[in-house]
Design a protein around this motif. Structure first.
Motif, PDB file in Angstrom:
ATOM      1  N   SER A  69       0.837  -1.186   0.000  1.00 26.20           N
ATOM      2  CA  SER A  69       0.000   0.000   0.000  1.00 26.20           C
ATOM      3  C   SER A  69       0.884   1.253   0.000  1.00 26.20           C
ATOM      4  O   SER A  69       1.693   1.450   0.902  1.00 26.20           O
ATOM      5  CB  SER A  69      -0.915   0.017   1.232  1.00 26.20           C
ATOM      6  N   ILE A  70       0.750   2.069  -1.009  1.00 23.41           N
ATOM      7  CA  ILE A  70       1.557   3.280  -1.137  1.00 23.41           C
ATOM      8  C   ILE A  70       1.035   4.340  -0.175  1.00 23.41           C
ATOM      9  O   ILE A  70      -0.171   4.483   0.009  1.00 23.41           O
ATOM     10  CB  ILE A  70       1.500   3.803  -2.586  1.00 23.41           C
ATOM     11  N   ILE A  71       1.937   5.083   0.418  1.00 23.92           N
ATOM     12  CA  ILE A  71       1.535   6.107   1.385  1.00 23.92           C
ATOM     13  C   ILE A  71       0.929   7.310   0.669  1.00 23.92           C
ATOM     14  O   ILE A  71       1.512   7.836  -0.281  1.00 23.92           O
ATOM     15  CB  ILE A  71       2.736   6.556   2.237  1.00 23.92           C
ATOM     16  N   PHE A  72      -0.249   7.725   1.117  1.00 18.90           N
ATOM     17  CA  PHE A  72      -0.921   8.887   0.547  1.00 18.90           C
ATOM     18  C   PHE A  72      -0.422  10.140   1.274  1.00 18.90           C
ATOM     19  O   PHE A  72      -0.908  10.482   2.351  1.00 18.90           O
ATOM     20  CB  PHE A  72      -2.440   8.750   0.699  1.00 18.90           C
ATOM     21  N   GLU A  73       0.573  10.799   0.698  1.00 17.43           N
ATOM     22  CA  GLU A  73       1.106  12.022   1.300  1.00 17.43           C
ATOM     23  C   GLU A  73       0.339  13.215   0.726  1.00 17.43           C
ATOM     24  O   GLU A  73       0.627  13.670  -0.379  1.00 17.43           O
ATOM     25  CB  GLU A  73       2.604  12.142   1.024  1.00 17.43           C
ATOM     26  N   GLU A  74      -0.611  13.693   1.507  1.00 16.10           N
ATOM     27  CA  GLU A  74      -1.572  14.680   1.002  1.00 16.10           C
ATOM     28  C   GLU A  74      -0.905  15.941   0.459  1.00 16.10           C
ATOM     29  O   GLU A  74      -1.294  16.462  -0.588  1.00 16.10           O
ATOM     30  CB  GLU A  74      -2.560  15.054   2.113  1.00 16.10           C
TER      31      GLU A  74
ATOM     32  N   LEU B 138      11.228  21.002  -2.080  1.00 17.32           N
ATOM     33  CA  LEU B 138       9.985  20.324  -2.417  1.00 17.32           C
ATOM     34  C   LEU B 138      10.168  19.448  -3.651  1.00 17.32           C
ATOM     35  O   LEU B 138       9.638  18.336  -3.722  1.00 17.32           O
ATOM     36  CB  LEU B 138       8.871  21.344  -2.668  1.00 17.32           C
ATOM     37  N   GLN B 139      10.896  19.956  -4.628  1.00 20.34           N
ATOM     38  CA  GLN B 139      11.116  19.176  -5.840  1.00 20.34           C
ATOM     39  C   GLN B 139      11.841  17.877  -5.525  1.00 20.34           C
ATOM     40  O   GLN B 139      11.512  16.819  -6.062  1.00 20.34           O
ATOM     41  CB  GLN B 139      11.906  19.973  -6.873  1.00 20.34           C
ATOM     42  N   SER B 140      12.821  17.944  -4.634  1.00 18.70           N
ATOM     43  CA  SER B 140      13.555  16.745  -4.237  1.00 18.70           C
ATOM     44  C   SER B 140      12.609  15.734  -3.576  1.00 18.70           C
ATOM     45  O   SER B 140      12.670  14.537  -3.865  1.00 18.70           O
ATOM     46  CB  SER B 140      14.682  17.116  -3.270  1.00 18.70           C
ATOM     47  N   ARG B 141      11.721  16.231  -2.696  1.00 15.42           N
ATOM     48  CA  ARG B 141      10.757  15.343  -2.032  1.00 15.42           C
ATOM     49  C   ARG B 141       9.804  14.719  -3.039  1.00 15.42           C
ATOM     50  O   ARG B 141       9.507  13.516  -2.976  1.00 15.42           O
ATOM     51  CB  ARG B 141       9.967  16.131  -0.984  1.00 15.42           C
ATOM     52  N   ILE B 142       9.332  15.538  -3.980  1.00 15.20           N
ATOM     53  CA  ILE B 142       8.378  15.048  -4.974  1.00 15.20           C
ATOM     54  C   ILE B 142       9.016  14.015  -5.882  1.00 15.20           C
ATOM     55  O   ILE B 142       8.435  12.962  -6.164  1.00 15.20           O
ATOM     56  CB  ILE B 142       7.814  16.225  -5.806  1.00 15.20           C
ATOM     57  N   VAL B 143      10.228  14.310  -6.349  1.00 18.44           N
ATOM     58  CA  VAL B 143      10.911  13.381  -7.251  1.00 18.44           C
ATOM     59  C   VAL B 143      11.173  12.050  -6.548  1.00 18.44           C
ATOM     60  O   VAL B 143      10.977  10.977  -7.130  1.00 18.44           O
ATOM     61  CB  VAL B 143      12.218  14.001  -7.780  1.00 18.44           C
ATOM     62  N   ASN B 144      11.607  12.112  -5.307  1.00 21.05           N
ATOM     63  CA  ASN B 144      11.832  10.876  -4.565  1.00 21.05           C
ATOM     64  C   ASN B 144      10.520  10.107  -4.357  1.00 21.05           C
ATOM     65  O   ASN B 144      10.492   8.879  -4.461  1.00 21.05           O
ATOM     66  CB  ASN B 144      12.475  11.166  -3.209  1.00 21.05           C
ATOM     67  N   TYR B 145       9.453  10.834  -4.063  1.00 19.91           N
ATOM     68  CA  TYR B 145       8.146  10.213  -3.863  1.00 19.91           C
ATOM     69  C   TYR B 145       7.668   9.538  -5.146  1.00 19.91           C
ATOM     70  O   TYR B 145       7.267   8.371  -5.152  1.00 19.91           O
ATOM     71  CB  TYR B 145       7.140  11.275  -3.409  1.00 19.91           C
ATOM     72  N   VAL B 146       7.724  10.277  -6.259  1.00 22.55           N
ATOM     73  CA  VAL B 146       7.287   9.745  -7.554  1.00 22.55           C
ATOM     74  C   VAL B 146       8.125   8.533  -7.946  1.00 22.55           C
ATOM     75  O   VAL B 146       7.602   7.509  -8.409  1.00 22.55           O
ATOM     76  CB  VAL B 146       7.368  10.836  -8.646  1.00 22.55           C
ATOM     77  N   THR B 147       9.447   8.641  -7.769  1.00 24.31           N
ATOM     78  CA  THR B 147      10.342   7.537  -8.122  1.00 24.31           C
ATOM     79  C   THR B 147      10.018   6.286  -7.314  1.00 24.31           C
ATOM     80  O   THR B 147       9.975   5.173  -7.842  1.00 24.31           O
ATOM     81  CB  THR B 147      11.810   7.941  -7.891  1.00 24.31           C
ATOM     82  N   ASN B 148       9.784   6.464  -6.010  1.00 25.95           N
ATOM     83  CA  ASN B 148       9.436   5.330  -5.156  1.00 25.95           C
ATOM     84  C   ASN B 148       8.124   4.687  -5.569  1.00 25.95           C
ATOM     85  O   ASN B 148       7.998   3.459  -5.598  1.00 25.95           O
ATOM     86  CB  ASN B 148       9.357   5.766  -3.692  1.00 25.95           C
ATOM     87  N   VAL B 149       7.135   5.508  -5.881  1.00 25.27           N
ATOM     88  CA  VAL B 149       5.823   4.997  -6.277  1.00 25.27           C
ATOM     89  C   VAL B 149       5.927   4.175  -7.555  1.00 25.27           C
ATOM     90  O   VAL B 149       5.387   3.066  -7.658  1.00 25.27           O
ATOM     91  CB  VAL B 149       4.818   6.154  -6.467  1.00 25.27           C
ATOM     92  N   ILE B 150       6.620   4.719  -8.547  1.00 26.54           N
ATOM     93  CA  ILE B 150       6.751   4.021  -9.828  1.00 26.54           C
ATOM     94  C   ILE B 150       7.530   2.719  -9.662  1.00 26.54           C
ATOM     95  O   ILE B 150       7.182   1.689 -10.243  1.00 26.54           O
ATOM     96  CB  ILE B 150       7.417   4.938 -10.876  1.00 26.54           C
ATOM     97  N   HIS B 151       8.576   2.766  -8.831  1.00 21.98           N
ATOM     98  CA  HIS B 151       9.350   1.550  -8.583  1.00 21.98           C
ATOM     99  C   HIS B 151       8.483   0.506  -7.878  1.00 21.98           C
ATOM    100  O   HIS B 151       8.537  -0.686  -8.203  1.00 21.98           O
ATOM    101  CB  HIS B 151      10.578   1.856  -7.748  1.00 21.98           C
ATOM    102  N   ASN B 152       7.687   0.939  -6.905  1.00 26.44           N
ATOM    103  CA  ASN B 152       6.781   0.036  -6.207  1.00 26.44           C
ATOM    104  C   ASN B 152       5.842  -0.653  -7.185  1.00 26.44           C
ATOM    105  O   ASN B 152       5.589  -1.846  -7.094  1.00 26.44           O
ATOM    106  CB  ASN B 152       5.955   0.805  -5.171  1.00 26.44           C
TER     107      ASN B 152
END
Length: 244
Positions: A39-44, A65-79
């Motif tokens: 289950s991917i974390i929903f970071e509002e 913020l861009q660093s956080r977003i890119v890391n979040y997106v990368t993790n989601v896609i990898h998941n």
């Protein structure tokens, strides 16, 4: 509704990635230690930034913020890639053992992905009607092969409804177009549950219907939404990742 929420987050992240590929080329964002979860974390906060960026086509945000977003997106896609691999292995194992899950119900021959929800009406007691444009229909022979037989506009009439739950904005009065992204089903005691995720301008609508019976009827769209009228006339099916 974790599965549908996961589908929504993956959808947003894929769109953001496609529109901002240049920021994902930096090796700083390539990780070796991934934490894969079901289950991917929903970071509002990040989800809202992704939505606003996709709607406005603006990517001018702070470096932090861009660093956080890119890391979040990368993790989601990898998941998603890892979990897709898990699912493919499971399917191969089922095929090798000649074991297949039973069909959930009569809705298994219909594919609502990329169809358009144009009405949800539960004004009649214990009944809920959902009208869709562009539903894919499979015949009994083609279901296992997933070959589309035809496309129809259909009305799904759920009977003996126990409960209807809605998350998000359900507004058919404006020019909103609710494109179906994902659907799933499950059985709760004596009731079946029909759950659906729709996207409108990158925002999500999730609703579930607990019911006992369902009837499928042909449907004719008679509204005045120019986008829907054009799609009805040309039978254009939207792409599942772009232009929602």
């Amino acid at each position: 509704m974790d599965e549908l929420v996961n589908s929504y987050i993956i959808y947003l992240c894929k769109n953001y990635y496609m529109r901002n590929r240049d920021v994902f080329t930096n090796s700083h964002y390539k990780k070796n230690n991934w934490e894969v979860c079901d289950s991917i974390i929903f970071e509002e906060e990040l989800i809202n930034i992704l939505i606003n960026s996709l709607i406005s086509h603006e990517g001018d945000i702070s470096q932090v913020l861009q660093s956080r977003i890119v890391n979040y997106v990368t993790n989601v896609i990898h998941n998603e890639k890892v979990n897709n691999h898990r699912r493919s292995l499971l399917v191969k194992e089922m095929m090798s053992n000649n074991t297949y899950p039973e069909k959930t119900n009569t809705l298994s021959k219909y594919s609502l992905a990329d169809s358009i929800l144009v009405e949800l009406d539960n004004r009649i007691e214990n009944t809920c009607r959902c009208n869709f444009l562009g539903v894919l229909i499979y015949n009994d022979h083609a279901e296992n092969l997933r070959e589309a037989v035809e496309v129809e506009d259909l009305s799904f009439v759920f009977k003996n409804v126990k409960q209807v739950s809605i998350i998000g904005n359900l507004d058919f009065a404006t020019d909103n177009v609710f494109t179906v992204l994902d659907v799933n089903h499950k059985v709760n005691d004596n009731y079946r549950e029909f759950r659906i995720l729709c996207i409108s301008n990158f925002k999500h609508l999730i609703f579930s219907i607990e019911y006992k019976n369902v009837e499928i009827e042909t449907y004719r769209y008679e509204g005045n939404n120019p986008i829907l009228m054009q799609r009805c006339a040309n039978k254009i099916r939207p792409n599942s990742l772009e232009c929602k």
